[in-house]
Scaffold this active site. Structure first.
Site, PDB file in Angstrom:
ATOM      1  N   HIS A  47       0.831  -1.204   0.000  1.00 25.87           N
ATOM      2  CA  HIS A  47       0.000   0.000   0.000  1.00 25.87           C
ATOM      3  C   HIS A  47       0.866   1.254   0.000  1.00 25.87           C
ATOM      4  O   HIS A  47       2.003   1.276   0.439  1.00 25.87           O
ATOM      5  CB  HIS A  47      -0.964   0.002   1.193  1.00 25.87           C
ATOM      6  CG  HIS A  47      -0.293   0.178   2.515  1.00 25.87           C
ATOM      7  ND1 HIS A  47      -0.432   1.331   3.250  1.00 25.87           N
ATOM      8  CD2 HIS A  47       0.529  -0.625   3.221  1.00 25.87           C
ATOM      9  CE1 HIS A  47       0.285   1.210   4.350  1.00 25.87           C
ATOM     10  NE2 HIS A  47       0.864   0.040   4.365  1.00 25.87           N
ATOM     11  N   HIS A  80      12.519   5.017   2.578  1.00 22.47           N
ATOM     12  CA  HIS A  80      13.918   4.727   2.929  1.00 22.47           C
ATOM     13  C   HIS A  80      14.763   4.766   1.667  1.00 22.47           C
ATOM     14  O   HIS A  80      14.303   4.391   0.589  1.00 22.47           O
ATOM     15  CB  HIS A  80      14.043   3.320   3.545  1.00 22.47           C
ATOM     16  CG  HIS A  80      13.214   3.111   4.757  1.00 22.47           C
ATOM     17  ND1 HIS A  80      11.907   2.687   4.693  1.00 22.47           N
ATOM     18  CD2 HIS A  80      13.497   3.271   6.065  1.00 22.47           C
ATOM     19  CE1 HIS A  80      11.422   2.592   5.919  1.00 22.47           C
ATOM     20  NE2 HIS A  80      12.351   2.946   6.776  1.00 22.47           N
ATOM     21  N   ALA A 137      13.447   1.677  14.406  1.00 22.33           N
ATOM     22  CA  ALA A 137      13.987   0.463  15.012  1.00 22.33           C
ATOM     23  C   ALA A 137      15.484   0.467  14.716  1.00 22.33           C
ATOM     24  O   ALA A 137      15.892   0.884  13.642  1.00 22.33           O
ATOM     25  CB  ALA A 137      13.333  -0.770  14.413  1.00 22.33           C
ATOM     26  N   MET A 190      18.775   2.497   9.525  1.00 18.92           N
ATOM     27  CA  MET A 190      18.763   2.853   8.098  1.00 18.92           C
ATOM     28  C   MET A 190      17.776   3.972   7.761  1.00 18.92           C
ATOM     29  O   MET A 190      17.302   4.058   6.628  1.00 18.92           O
ATOM     30  CB  MET A 190      18.415   1.603   7.273  1.00 18.92           C
ATOM     31  CG  MET A 190      19.257   0.379   7.570  1.00 18.92           C
ATOM     32  SD  MET A 190      18.601  -1.083   6.732  1.00 18.92           S
ATOM     33  CE  MET A 190      19.594  -2.382   7.500  1.00 18.92           C
ATOM     34  N   ASN A 211      17.212  -5.373  18.309  1.00 16.54           N
ATOM     35  CA  ASN A 211      18.124  -6.535  18.276  1.00 16.54           C
ATOM     36  C   ASN A 211      19.500  -6.045  18.674  1.00 16.54           C
ATOM     37  O   ASN A 211      19.776  -4.850  18.577  1.00 16.54           O
ATOM     38  CB  ASN A 211      18.180  -7.120  16.854  1.00 16.54           C
ATOM     39  CG  ASN A 211      18.594  -6.065  15.826  1.00 16.54           C
ATOM     40  OD1 ASN A 211      17.787  -5.221  15.421  1.00 16.54           O
ATOM     41  ND2 ASN A 211      19.863  -6.091  15.442  1.00 16.54           N
ATOM     42  N   HIS A 240      14.889  -9.725   9.999  1.00 14.30           N
ATOM     43  CA  HIS A 240      13.808  -8.738  10.071  1.00 14.30           C
ATOM     44  C   HIS A 240      12.715  -9.242  11.015  1.00 14.30           C
ATOM     45  O   HIS A 240      12.057  -8.453  11.700  1.00 14.30           O
ATOM     46  CB  HIS A 240      13.257  -8.487   8.661  1.00 14.30           C
ATOM     47  CG  HIS A 240      12.241  -7.398   8.608  1.00 14.30           C
ATOM     48  ND1 HIS A 240      12.493  -6.119   9.064  1.00 14.30           N
ATOM     49  CD2 HIS A 240      10.952  -7.378   8.171  1.00 14.30           C
ATOM     50  CE1 HIS A 240      11.401  -5.363   8.906  1.00 14.30           C
ATOM     51  NE2 HIS A 240      10.468  -6.113   8.368  1.00 14.30           N
TER      52      HIS A 240
HETATM   53  N1  HPA Z   1      21.219  -2.635  11.812  1.00 11.41           N
HETATM   54  C1  HPA Z   1      20.705  -1.702  10.979  1.00 11.41           C
HETATM   55  N2  HPA Z   1      19.418  -1.358  10.988  1.00 11.41           N
HETATM   56  C2  HPA Z   1      18.625  -1.962  11.872  1.00 11.41           C
HETATM   57  C3  HPA Z   1      19.087  -2.956  12.744  1.00 11.41           C
HETATM   58  C4  HPA Z   1      20.454  -3.305  12.718  1.00 11.41           C
HETATM   59  O1  HPA Z   1      20.954  -4.164  13.463  1.00 11.41           O
HETATM   60  N3  HPA Z   1      18.013  -3.361  13.487  1.00 11.41           N
HETATM   61  C5  HPA Z   1      16.950  -2.627  13.065  1.00 11.41           C
HETATM   62  N4  HPA Z   1      17.303  -1.792  12.085  1.00 11.41           N
END
Ligand code: HPA
Length: 278
Positions: free
Chosen positions: A67, A89, A119, A217, A241, A253
């Site tokens: 979408h 992005h 994130a 990113m 993470n 992901h």
């Molecule tokens: N690296 C880059 N971008 C991210 C990560 C990562 O470990 N986790 C979430 N986005």
């Protein structure tokens, strides 16, 4: 030539903003660009007007996802907001100007403050997945900048100061709200890369040496454009993470989504506590 380019950017901003104003006559005060996991906040916008990106002149349209994305205008906690549901992005193939064009439109609509979330991988060894981090500063390792090209003098200066890219005042507000909510809030440096591949363990060691606490990113180009135009910025990373090479397991992901899902209620509560005090 230069004059023309400047005029073209301003014209595009104005046309996009005029279209939005024809659907929502109030002036939004706070812009929200919320990364993975915080989409639910869209349901909390009151007196909402929804505009599909594809209807807005010059607005980028997502060709990658199913979408196209929507702009939401309304109120949250009594404050008038403009919320981007769906963000762009550079790893999707968009240019740096395209990714940050919505921030230009926010400026044209009168937005004075921007709240961005993302994130990110935890680089700082003290962090744990699920931690929330208020961004104190960033390092731009995308080596791209949306301000390259003729300067739009109407918006800001040629060489904008970045010594307080992320507002000290808003960071203090965030810390107070977190404390009141009994929430541990980290504060650190966001290290921005293009992606889409995650980093190698050697790159993560480099990033730590260079002063990064979290890696991701997005965010950087949006913030550069906002600061150029005098918009005050508050940013958060959800540590989804641990970055590559820290734990003996591959990154995925799925893990990112799982963690952001797990903490989204806490994150949402924090954001909702902050917006009225921005
Ligand atoms: N690296 C880059 N971008 C991210 C990560 C990562 O470990 N986790 C979430 N986005």
């Amino acid at each position: 030539m230069e004059q023309q380019n400047q005029a073209a950017v301003l014209q595009q901003m104005k046309e996009a903003a005029d279209y939005i104003r024809s659907h929502y006559s109030e002036q939004p005060e706070i812009g929200l660009i919320l990364g993975s996991g915080l989409g639910v906040i869209a349901e909390l916008v009151e007196d909402v007007v929804t505009i599909p990106y594809e209807n807005i002149p010059h607005f980028p349209v997502s060709t990658v996802e199913g979408h196209a994305g929507e702009l939401l205008l309304g109120t949250v906690g009594g404050r008038r907001v403009l919320l981007m549901k769906g963000r762009f992005h550079q790893y999707e193939g968009y240019g740096v100007e395209t990714v940050s064009f919505p921030v230009r439109v926010m400026k044209e609509l009168g937005v004075e403050k921007l709240l961005v979330t993302n994130a990110a991988g935890g680089v700082n060894m003290e962090y744990e997945p699920g931690d929330l981090m208020v961004i104190r500063d960033h390092i731009n390792f995308t080596f791209r900048n949306p301000l390259i090209g003729p300067n739009v003098n109407e918006l800001g200066v040629r060489f904008p100061d970045m010594s307080e890219a992320y507002s000290r005042r808003l960071r203090e507000v965030a810390k107070s709200v977190a404390e009141e909510q009994g929430l541990q809030l980290r504060e650190g440096v966001y290290f921005g890369l293009l992606g889409p591949s995650y980093e190698t363990p050697a790159e993560i060691r480099m990033i730590r040496t260079l002063g990064g606490d979290a890696v991701g990113m997005s965010t950087v180009s949006e913030v550069l454009l906002a600061r150029h135009a005098g918009i005050e910025v508050l940013g958060f990373s959800c540590i989804s993470n641990m970055a590559a090479g820290i734990l003996d397991q591959p990154l995925s992901h799925e893990e990112v989504i799982e963690t952001t899902e797990r903490v989204k209620q806490t994150f949402l509560k924090l954001i909702l506590g902050i917006i009225p005090r921005m």
